[in-house]
Design a protein around this motif. Structure first.
Motif, PDB file in Angstrom:
ATOM      1  N   ARG A 207      57.713  44.441 104.630  1.00 13.65           N
ATOM      2  CA  ARG A 207      57.012  43.455 105.455  1.00 13.65           C
ATOM      3  C   ARG A 207      55.511  43.722 105.392  1.00 13.65           C
ATOM      4  N   GLU A 208      55.127  44.992 105.553  1.00 16.80           N
ATOM      5  CA  GLU A 208      53.722  45.397 105.516  1.00 16.80           C
ATOM      6  C   GLU A 208      53.072  45.048 104.172  1.00 16.80           C
ATOM      7  N   MET A 209      53.825  45.230 103.079  1.00 14.96           N
ATOM      8  CA  MET A 209      53.294  44.963 101.744  1.00 14.96           C
ATOM      9  C   MET A 209      53.451  43.498 101.333  1.00 14.96           C
ATOM     10  N   ASN A 210      54.080  42.704 102.189  1.00 11.43           N
ATOM     11  CA  ASN A 210      54.362  41.295 101.901  1.00 11.43           C
ATOM     12  C   ASN A 210      55.265  41.155 100.673  1.00 11.43           C
ATOM     13  N   TRP A 211      56.295  42.015 100.628  1.00 14.45           N
ATOM     14  CA  TRP A 211      57.244  42.036  99.516  1.00 14.45           C
ATOM     15  C   TRP A 211      58.641  41.601  99.947  1.00 14.45           C
ATOM     16  N   GLU A 212      58.730  40.931 101.063  1.00 11.48           N
ATOM     17  CA  GLU A 212      60.043  40.512 101.550  1.00 11.48           C
ATOM     18  C   GLU A 212      60.607  39.389 100.683  1.00 11.48           C
ATOM     19  N   ILE A 213      61.910  39.253 100.729  1.00 11.58           N
ATOM     20  CA  ILE A 213      62.559  38.131 100.056  1.00 11.58           C
ATOM     21  C   ILE A 213      62.245  36.879 100.858  1.00 11.58           C
ATOM     22  N   ASN A 214      61.801  35.860 100.174  1.00 11.86           N
ATOM     23  CA  ASN A 214      61.372  34.615 100.819  1.00 11.86           C
ATOM     24  C   ASN A 214      62.553  33.916 101.476  1.00 11.86           C
ATOM     25  N   GLU A 215      62.397  33.566 102.741  1.00 14.30           N
ATOM     26  CA  GLU A 215      63.465  32.905 103.489  1.00 14.30           C
ATOM     27  C   GLU A 215      63.093  31.482 103.909  1.00 14.30           C
ATOM     28  N   GLU A 216      62.053  30.911 103.327  1.00 18.23           N
ATOM     29  CA  GLU A 216      61.599  29.582 103.734  1.00 18.23           C
ATOM     30  C   GLU A 216      62.612  28.486 103.443  1.00 18.23           C
ATOM     31  N   SER A 217      63.322  28.621 102.340  1.00 16.11           N
ATOM     32  CA  SER A 217      64.299  27.605 101.962  1.00 16.11           C
ATOM     33  C   SER A 217      65.313  28.234 101.014  1.00 16.11           C
ATOM     34  N   TYR A 218      66.390  27.522 100.790  1.00 16.04           N
ATOM     35  CA  TYR A 218      67.403  28.005  99.846  1.00 16.04           C
ATOM     36  C   TYR A 218      66.785  28.271  98.480  1.00 16.04           C
ATOM     37  N   GLU A 219      66.016  27.318  97.952  1.00 13.90           N
ATOM     38  CA  GLU A 219      65.436  27.468  96.615  1.00 13.90           C
ATOM     39  C   GLU A 219      64.490  28.664  96.542  1.00 13.90           C
ATOM     40  N   LYS A 220      63.663  28.850  97.590  1.00 13.19           N
ATOM     41  CA  LYS A 220      62.741  29.986  97.581  1.00 13.19           C
ATOM     42  C   LYS A 220      63.501  31.305  97.721  1.00 13.19           C
ATOM     43  N   SER A 221      64.545  31.322  98.553  1.00 13.83           N
ATOM     44  CA  SER A 221      65.370  32.537  98.675  1.00 13.83           C
ATOM     45  C   SER A 221      66.063  32.831  97.359  1.00 13.83           C
ATOM     46  N   LYS A 222      66.625  31.799  96.744  1.00 11.12           N
ATOM     47  CA  LYS A 222      67.313  31.963  95.462  1.00 11.12           C
ATOM     48  C   LYS A 222      66.365  32.533  94.409  1.00 11.12           C
ATOM     49  N   SER A 223      65.191  31.949  94.319  1.00 10.26           N
ATOM     50  CA  SER A 223      64.200  32.404  93.348  1.00 10.26           C
ATOM     51  C   SER A 223      63.768  33.837  93.638  1.00 10.26           C
ATOM     52  N   SER A 224      63.539  34.154  94.899  1.00 11.88           N
ATOM     53  CA  SER A 224      63.112  35.488  95.290  1.00 11.88           C
ATOM     54  C   SER A 224      64.211  36.520  95.023  1.00 11.88           C
ATOM     55  N   LEU A 225      65.457  36.173  95.341  1.00  8.15           N
ATOM     56  CA  LEU A 225      66.572  37.081  95.074  1.00  8.15           C
ATOM     57  C   LEU A 225      66.741  37.338  93.578  1.00  8.15           C
ATOM     58  N   LEU A 226      66.662  36.287  92.788  1.00  7.40           N
ATOM     59  CA  LEU A 226      66.794  36.458  91.334  1.00  7.40           C
ATOM     60  C   LEU A 226      65.660  37.301  90.771  1.00  7.40           C
ATOM     61  N   ASN A 227      64.458  37.084  91.258  1.00  3.96           N
ATOM     62  CA  ASN A 227      63.314  37.875  90.809  1.00  3.96           C
ATOM     63  C   ASN A 227      63.512  39.349  91.166  1.00  3.96           C
ATOM     64  N   ASN A 228      63.945  39.604  92.389  1.00  4.92           N
ATOM     65  CA  ASN A 228      64.176  40.988  92.800  1.00  4.92           C
ATOM     66  C   ASN A 228      65.323  41.626  92.032  1.00  4.92           C
ATOM     67  N   TYR A 229      66.340  40.847  91.713  1.00  2.00           N
ATOM     68  CA  TYR A 229      67.444  41.359  90.895  1.00  2.00           C
ATOM     69  C   TYR A 229      66.936  41.737  89.502  1.00  2.00           C
ATOM     70  N   MET A 230      66.092  40.891  88.926  1.00  2.00           N
ATOM     71  CA  MET A 230      65.521  41.217  87.611  1.00  2.00           C
ATOM     72  C   MET A 230      64.658  42.470  87.686  1.00  2.00           C
ATOM     73  N   LEU A 231      63.897  42.608  88.756  1.00  2.00           N
ATOM     74  CA  LEU A 231      63.086  43.813  88.924  1.00  2.00           C
ATOM     75  C   LEU A 231      63.974  45.050  89.062  1.00  2.00           C
ATOM     76  N   LEU A 232      65.084  44.920  89.786  1.00  2.00           N
ATOM     77  CA  LEU A 232      66.034  46.023  89.918  1.00  2.00           C
ATOM     78  C   LEU A 232      66.597  46.423  88.556  1.00  2.00           C
ATOM     79  N   THR A 233      67.003  45.446  87.764  1.00  2.00           N
ATOM     80  CA  THR A 233      67.581  45.782  86.457  1.00  2.00           C
ATOM     81  C   THR A 233      66.529  46.411  85.546  1.00  2.00           C
ATOM     82  N   THR A 234      65.283  46.024  85.700  1.00  2.00           N
ATOM     83  CA  THR A 234      64.206  46.663  84.943  1.00  2.00           C
ATOM     84  C   THR A 234      64.088  48.132  85.340  1.00  2.00           C
ATOM     85  N   GLU A 235      64.169  48.400  86.631  1.00  2.00           N
ATOM     86  CA  GLU A 235      64.089  49.791  87.096  1.00  2.00           C
ATOM     87  C   GLU A 235      65.292  50.601  86.619  1.00  2.00           C
TER      88      GLU A 235
END
Length: 122
Positions: free
Chosen positions: A13-41
């Protein structure tokens, strides 16, 4: 694990790195992006393991026995490997926090489930 999840929730929250919850599409996009970042790690964890094996082989070529070579190589990659594992934990916690999953509780439940399996690996 509860402490780590709570820390990361505040940290993200402090770093403004939360998964976006504004809408389904933004949450979906944010979750997929974070999943890709996880697989990169996760791939970076694999890179550190590969580096460990390469360093071991180099030490063996320099005359160390296999056990000692591997032990020395482990020490050489330990810090960087720890950082990559920490990155993985951060992304896993971020996704778990979004879904309000208690990782510690889920972990122990899953381990109990695995213990009771009939088709366990030997």
């Amino acid at each position: 694990m509860k402490e780590i999840q709570a820390f990361l929730k505040d940290y993200q929250r402090e770093m403004n790195w939360e998964i976006n919850e504004e809408s389904y599409e933004k949450s979906k996009s944010s979750l997929l992006n974070n999943y890709m970042l996880l697989t990169t790690e996760i791939a970076e964890v694999a890179e550190e393991l590969r580096r460990n094996f390469n360093i071991t082989e180099q030490h063996k070529l320099n005359g160390l026995n296999e056990t000692e070579a591997f032990k020395m190589a482990k020490e050489e990659v330990k810090e960087d490997l720890g950082k990559e594992i920490a990155d993985c934990i951060a992304y896993i916690c971020k996704i778990a926090n979004f879904y309000e999953i208690d990782i510690e509780e889920s972990f122990y439940e899953k381990m109990e489930e695995v213990k009771k399996r009939r088709n366990k690996d030997i």
